[in-house]
Design a protein around this motif. Structure first.
Motif, short mmCIF file in Angstrom:
data_model
loop_
_atom_site.label_atom_id
_atom_site.label_comp_id
_atom_site.label_asym_id
_atom_site.label_seq_id
_atom_site.Cartn_x
_atom_site.Cartn_y
_atom_site.Cartn_z
N HIS A 1 100.07 39.61 17.76
CA HIS A 1 98.84 38.94 17.25
C HIS A 1 98.22 39.31 15.87
N ARG A 2 98.72 40.84 15.68
CA ARG A 2 98.40 41.31 14.33
C ARG A 2 99.19 40.65 13.36
N CYS B 1 101.59 31.96 17.04
CA CYS B 1 101.00 31.05 15.87
C CYS B 1 101.75 29.94 15.21
N THR C 1 101.10 28.82 11.47
CA THR C 1 101.52 29.61 10.42
C THR C 1 102.82 29.22 9.82
N CYS D 1 100.21 37.67 13.43
CA CYS D 1 99.69 36.35 13.36
C CYS D 1 98.41 36.36 12.36
N SER D 2 97.65 37.47 12.67
CA SER D 2 96.23 37.29 11.88
C SER D 2 96.53 37.72 10.21
N GLN D 3 97.67 38.62 10.15
CA GLN D 3 98.10 38.59 8.70
C GLN D 3 98.71 37.34 8.23
N ARG E 1 97.80 34.35 8.93
CA ARG E 1 96.51 33.26 8.75
C ARG E 1 95.93 33.89 7.55
N ASN E 2 95.75 35.27 7.32
CA ASN E 2 95.01 35.85 6.07
C ASN E 2 95.72 35.64 4.61
#
Length: 109
Positions: free
Chosen positions: A54-55, A104, A107, A57-59, A61-62
């Motif tokens: 999940h980390r 994700c 992405t 995926c956050s990166q 998405r950022n």
């Protein structure tokens, strides 16, 4: 049979066909299963493995690319033998790829 019933039955069959052909929904369980099936990032408890996915995926998405995540990944020395960090470091790119497909897919470009 009246045309209304025939039309309704046809629409019902078409709706069921569409639902049956829908792509599988990506989720935490499929991510863990894909890691195991590919033999990567097998060490550590499931919640830690999920947290890493999940980390990533956050990166993504950022705006970070998979290559940027690999390049910036903090590599810490382990003490006392192989660790989850070692396992992830060795297999980082495949883990990111699996996270993209299983956690994700939005992405993927």
């Amino acid at each position: 049979m009246s045309w209304i019933l025939r039309t309704g039955a046809s629409l019902g069959v078409a709706a069921l066909a569409l639902l049956g052909s829908a792509p599988a929904h990506a989720d935490d369980a499929s991510y863990l299963a894909a890691l195991d099936a590919n033999g990567v990032f097998k060490s550590g408890p499931p919640n830690a493995r999920l947290s890493a996915g999940h980390r990533f995926c956050s990166q993504l998405r950022n705006g970070e690319s998979p290559d940027q995540i690999v390049d910036s990944y903090a590599r810490r020395p382990s003490f006392g033998g192989p660790s989850m960090v070692d396992d992830l470091t060795v297999n980082l790119r495949p883990v990111i790829d699996i996270a993209q497909h299983q956690l994700c897919p939005d992405t993927l470009h």
